[in-house]
Design a protein around this motif. Structure first.
Motif: not given
Length: 409
Positions: A41-44, A161-181
């Motif tokens: 989905v990030y690619l799309l 996956p639960l955190m990633g799904g909600y982070l992506s919907s609330w703050f955008g998909m790039r936010a998941s990578f920043y939080v993971g970092s």
């Protein structure tokens, strides 16, 4: 430092080491599953890959990381013998934190591909943490402690996956990578500040055997080759469908938006739940009835359940089948691992685990590439059915070449 001093330090430090290592592995696994399942989905959305090409690029970006890890794992393992696992954790942890941040700032698919190559080359944080845990635990606590460490992997697989799904919907998909970092940075820093590396490092000349030499040695042990092949096949089947699931969920829901991402997170989390529920059960069955025999049962049942994917009509049926599928497949890896210790001597155990890791990583290369290729030309439900057929073939091969032959001998 003498061996006696190291052993004394190990006995005194395991109580402080274990909680920190558990948390570090949890954060690492959660960071991975927070981001990677949603990469298609990030690619799309963010990198503007076309719908026609997304399966291809998803397969490539998954596979290239496993390729780098498979090639570099023997080298990092040999280096760890010289410098210690703590330094390996520092290298891999901070390096992965950087790659997650860079993934979040990528502007096109070619930049992402380069970052994924770097990620594979420097990976190895979780194995280093598990090694430090095993080095510091006293013998009487070893089984309990390593079992506890396995729960950190399963828990991270559930929560990510639960955190990633909600982070992506609330703050955008790039936010998941920043939080993971950030999570990886914190985990690595905790390991450096608190954990004592109790592994014994022998100073002086050391011969680091090459991968080719290890493979030549392995060819003399047919049972080890069988274990390597089974690890490769199971990992291939797991990764064959991973790049396709998020897009498939969107198709079943007729929605490629935030609802599909959240639902995909729930479905990916099911594998963590099934691991916690089923892995100990199947491990005990293997100890009682035979590891290969139990491996045959779980791979056949998982493959057979996956054949029903052809009949599903909505996302809830898909989730139900994935859950039952996971309950059986969760028994595959524990029984292969246990069989590995049965067919190798202690003197070649480290080498054997290194080769098995490489075989598993190469499965991570083949699976996404095959899944991306097949997903380009057929419906995902038929790719899932093909995965089931492969697992059934693995079960029959294992039974005919190992279980039946052993019974007739």
């Amino acid at each position: 430092m003498t061996l006696l001093a190291l052993q004394k330090n190990s006995t005194g430090s395991w109580k402080s080491n274990l909680p920190v290592l558990w948390l570090a592995v949890f954060l690492c696994c959660a960071s991975y599953t927070m981001c990677m399942p949603f990469l298609p989905v990030y690619l799309l959305r963010e990198l503007h890959v076309t719908q026609a090409d997304v399966n291809f690029w998803a397969g490539i970006t998954f596979a290239i990381t496993f390729m780098g890890s498979a090639v570099m794992a023997p080298y990092w393992g040999a280096l760890a013998d010289r410098v210690g696992q703590r330094k390996m954790a520092m290298r891999a942890g901070y390096g992965l934190a950087l790659t997650y941040f860079l993934t979040g700032v990528c502007q096109d698919v070619y930049q992402l591909l380069l970052v994924r190559v770097l990620c594979g080359v420097i990976a190895g944080f979780v194995p280093a943490c598990l090694s430090m845990a095993s080095s510091s635990l006293p013998e009487e606590k070893m089984g309990w402690g390593m079992g506890l460490m396995q729960t950190s992997i399963a828990s991270g697989t559930i929560m990510g996956p639960l955190m990633g799904g909600y982070l992506s919907s609330w703050f955008g998909m790039r936010a998941s990578f920043y939080v993971g970092s950030a999570a990886l940075f914190i985990a690595t820093t905790l390991v450096i500040l608190i954990v004592h590396d109790a592994s014994v490092i022998t100073k002086g000349a050391r011969e680091i055997s090459s991968l080719l030499a290890d493979l030549k040695k392995a060819l003399e042990n047919r049972e080890l080759l069988f274990v390597m092949a089974m690890f490769f096949m199971v990992q291939t089947c797991i990764m064959l469908i991973q790049p396709l699931i998020t897009l498939y969920v969107g198709q079943l829901m007729d929605d490629m938006g935030d609802a599909a991402i959240k639902m995909s997170g729930i479905i990916f989390s099911l594998s963590g739940f099934t691991g916690i529920i089923a892995a100990p059960f199947w491990g005990k069955r293997g100890q009682r009835f035979g590891y290969v025999r139990t491996f045959c049962v779980v791979t056949f049942a998982a493959g057979f359940i996956n054949l029903f994917q052809v009949f599903i009509a909505d996302v809830w049926q898909f989730a139900a089948i994935q859950f039952v599928y996971g309950l059986f497949l969760a028994g595959a890896v524990p029984n292969i691992n246990a069989n590995l210790t049965r067919v190798t001597t202690k003197e070649m155990r480290g080498k054997a685990f290194g080769l098995v890791t490489s075989a598993q990583q190469f499965g991570g290369v083949v699976g996404p590439l095959a899944g991306g290729f097949l997903g380009t030309y057929m419906s995902t439900r038929y790719v899932l059915v093909i995965t089931g057929c492969i697992l059934i073939c693995v079960a029959f091969y294992s039974y005919l070449t190992r279980v039946r032959n052993a019974a007739e001998a």
